[in-house]
Design an enzyme around this catalytic site. Structure first.
Site, PDB file in Angstrom:
ATOM      1  N   SER A   1     -78.247  46.030   8.685  1.00 31.59           N
ATOM      2  CA  SER A   1     -78.289  47.275   9.074  1.00 31.59           C
ATOM      3  C   SER A   1     -78.564  48.176   7.843  1.00 31.59           C
ATOM      4  CB  SER A   1     -76.733  47.709   9.449  1.00 31.59           C
ATOM      5  OG  SER A   1     -75.927  47.429   8.589  1.00 31.59           O
TER       6      SER A   1
ATOM      7  N   THR B   1     -74.237  45.758  20.265  1.00 36.33           N
ATOM      8  CA  THR B   1     -73.709  47.184  20.664  1.00 36.33           C
ATOM      9  C   THR B   1     -74.401  47.976  21.666  1.00 36.33           C
ATOM     10  OG1 THR B   1     -72.904  49.147  19.706  1.00 36.33           O
ATOM     11  CG2 THR B   1     -74.997  48.420  19.024  1.00 36.33           C
TER      12      THR B   1
ATOM     13  N   LYS C   1     -76.079  52.183  19.988  1.00 30.58           N
ATOM     14  CA  LYS C   1     -77.036  52.330  19.360  1.00 30.58           C
ATOM     15  C   LYS C   1     -78.328  52.359  20.109  1.00 30.58           C
ATOM     16  CE  LYS C   1     -74.802  50.199  15.228  1.00 30.58           C
ATOM     17  NZ  LYS C   1     -74.167  51.314  14.513  1.00 30.58           N
TER      18      LYS C   1
ATOM     19  N   THR D   1     -56.064  46.283  24.939  1.00 32.79           N
ATOM     20  CA  THR D   1     -56.528  47.650  24.762  1.00 32.79           C
ATOM     21  C   THR D   1     -57.098  48.334  26.007  1.00 32.79           C
ATOM     22  OG1 THR D   1     -58.007  49.020  23.138  1.00 32.79           O
ATOM     23  CG2 THR D   1     -58.836  46.728  23.885  1.00 32.79           C
ATOM     24  N   THR D   2     -57.154  49.542  26.190  1.00 36.35           N
ATOM     25  CA  THR D   2     -57.785  50.066  27.316  1.00 36.35           C
ATOM     26  C   THR D   2     -59.547  49.901  27.487  1.00 36.35           C
ATOM     27  OG1 THR D   2     -56.101  51.829  27.301  1.00 36.35           O
ATOM     28  CG2 THR D   2     -58.254  52.219  28.890  1.00 36.35           C
TER      29      THR D   2
HETATM   30  C1  LIG Z   1     -74.148  45.251  11.777  1.00 37.85           C
HETATM   31  C2  LIG Z   1     -73.209  45.954  12.615  1.00 37.85           C
HETATM   32  N1  LIG Z   1     -72.229  45.216  13.308  1.00 37.85           N
HETATM   33  C3  LIG Z   1     -71.488  45.984  13.840  1.00 37.85           C
HETATM   34  C4  LIG Z   1     -71.352  47.372  13.879  1.00 37.85           C
HETATM   35  C5  LIG Z   1     -70.397  47.943  15.065  1.00 37.85           C
HETATM   36  O1  LIG Z   1     -70.900  48.461  15.989  1.00 37.85           O
HETATM   37  P1  LIG Z   1     -70.352  49.587  16.909  1.00 37.85           P
HETATM   38  O2  LIG Z   1     -70.721  50.899  16.290  1.00 37.85           O
HETATM   39  O3  LIG Z   1     -70.686  49.350  18.326  1.00 37.85           O
HETATM   40  O4  LIG Z   1     -68.695  49.300  16.846  1.00 37.85           O
HETATM   41  C6  LIG Z   1     -72.209  47.926  13.160  1.00 37.85           C
HETATM   42  C7  LIG Z   1     -72.161  49.534  13.252  1.00 37.85           C
HETATM   43  O5  LIG Z   1     -72.736  50.125  12.432  1.00 37.85           O
HETATM   44  C8  LIG Z   1     -73.223  47.363  12.494  1.00 37.85           C
HETATM   45  O6  LIG Z   1     -74.239  47.825  11.824  1.00 37.85           O
END
Ligand SMILES: Cc1ncc(COP(=O)(O)O)c(C=O)c1O
Length: 421
Positions: free
Chosen positions: A197, A253, A256, A285-286
């Site tokens: 990221s 996810t 994004k 969790t809900t």
């Molecule tokens: C590499 C990575 N994994 C997982 C996540 C978590 O994603 P989410 O925002 O869906 O919780 C992020 C969020 O920035 C990320 O950069």
């Protein structure tokens, strides 16, 4: 340091204050900009400053394909929202599994060519729950993890409490060294991201999976930043490299490139059923609101055919990097859509980002420790399918001007310092 108050008890207030002061001193205190997001004007947004409404261009959004502002996705969300109401009102086990949850999980499984998928409140929670659950249930399992893995992966492994080996970032030879030193019958799992990221590097996924298989290790790949952008239908690097059948668990996810909210894992039916049945962060969790699930499914349906948008982003990223080179602004080389400009100092990073916003209407987020290691503080430039060349030209020119202003400021300061010294 021991924080004791007059009565010899732990002084919580002074502890919290001191820790926050230290963050401020190191230039790492997190200030949030109150963004007034605009579906009509994205990537522009509005914010308030000194009683005035200002407009800026967002160069740090993860809405890579612009799906959060897509009419059909908004329409689907509104339609189901009016039918189902706002929340699901229950955990998956207690009335929180709706038609929309099941339909989205099926769509995700098909997208990733896996037997099953499981939804979570976010990819963070999906990482923590999946890794914690597998680790806790198999105490002898060793996690073998890339040194640059995301905080949620690190938290998941930490919560599991299993032994852990760390390999150098994207270093297949180091991974081989670690795997070959472990007994063949030792349960193990190789955990990494496909697109990182912050530095935008792309993992040698094929080599890593092949190696893991040779040593009988499970593979867990976080495709959060690859989803939507790579592969024929946007299912990620594993699709692009024809590895969907090879990888054991994929984390993704919906927040994004999909532009909605939530996270998931996809894998074979057995492993997904296992995490569904034992994963605390799934069970207690809900569940996601049904309208969110329906909107995410709509978005994925569209994303599968957005070849032109994926190609357009690639062209814009090449254009951005060409301009940065032309203006002698150094940037980290990688083969992804993420372009980091190294600043290497937390307070400088923040000062540059502030100046870009206030002076030029350009919004980039300063990325500081612990998101990146100290010394790798950067501005992470993100181009989406909604940007154009003119905006990118403005970004690069603005960056250049801020760097020049900075240099001029240093030159003015230096003689005074040497006189004083
Ligand atoms: C590499 C990575 N994994 C997982 C996540 C978590 O994603 P989410 O925002 O869906 O919780 C992020 C969020 O920035 C990320 O950069």
């Amino acid at each position: 340091m021991i924080y004791l108050c007059a009565s010899n008890m732990f002084d919580f207030e002074s502890y919290f204050k001191t820790e926050l002061e230290q963050l401020r001193e190191e230039g790492r205190y997190r200030y949030f900009l109150n963004v007034n997001k605009s579906a009509r004007h994205f990537p522009h947004f509005y914010y308030e400053k000194g009683g005035e409404t200002k407009r800026a261009i967002n160069f740090c959004s993860n809405d890579y394909l612009g799906m959060s502002v897509e009419e059909d996705v908004i329409g689907k969300l509104s339609y189901i929202l009016h039918h189902s109401g706002t929340g699901s009102s229950g955990t998956r086990n207690i009335s929180g599994t709706t038609q929309q949850h099941q339909s989205l999980e099926n769509a995700l499984a098909v997208w990733h060519q896996k037997e099953a998928a499981l939804l979570f409140g976010g990819a963070y929670l999906a990482n923590v729950t999946a890794l914690q659950t597998i680790g806790r249930k198999i105490p002898d399992l060793i996690f073998i993890s890339d040194e640059r893995n995301h905080a949620s992966i690190i938290e998941g492994m930490r919560a599991a409490g299993n032994a852990k080996k760390i390999f150098r970032h994207n270093d297949v030879a180091h991974l081989a060294e670690i795997l070959s030193a472990l007994p063949m019958d030792q349960p193990k799992m190789v955990v990494f991201e496909s697109v990182y990221s912050m530095n935008g590097s792309v993992a040698p996924v094929k080599d890593m999976i092949q190696l893991a298989k040779k040593y009988n290790a499970l593979t867990y790949v976080d495709e959060v930043h690859a989803i939507g952008l790579y592969g024929e239908t946007g299912a990620g690097i594993c699709e692009k490299d024809d590895l969907l059948k090879e990888v054991d668990l994929i984390n993704g996810t919906l927040a994004k490139a999909v532009g909605v909210y939530g996270g998931y894992i996809a894998g074979n039916a057995l492993i997904i059923d296992f995490i569904r049945s034992f994963g605390s962060g799934f069970i207690f969790t809900t569940s996601l609101p049904p309208a969110i699930c329906a909107a995410a499914e709509k978005s994925i349906e569209l994303i599968r055919h957005h070849h032109a948008r994926r190609q357009y982003i690639g062209e814009l990223v090449t254009y951005l990097r060409g301009l940065l080179d032309e203006y002698a602004i150094s940037h980290t080389k990688n083969s992804s859509h993420i372009t980091p400009v190294l600043i290497a100092e937390a307070s400088r990073c923040k000062a540059i980002a502030d100046r870009l916003l206030e002076g030029f209407g350009v919004y980039v987020q300063p990325v500081n420790y612990p998101t990146v290691p100290v010394g790798e503080e950067c501005l992470r430039l993100i181009i989406t399918a909604k940007h154009n060349r003119e905006q990118i030209f403005h970004l690069v020119q603005s960056l250049k001007k801020v760097f020049l202003e900075e240099a001029a400021h240093h030159m003015q300061k230096e003689p005074t310092q040497s006189l004083a010294g």
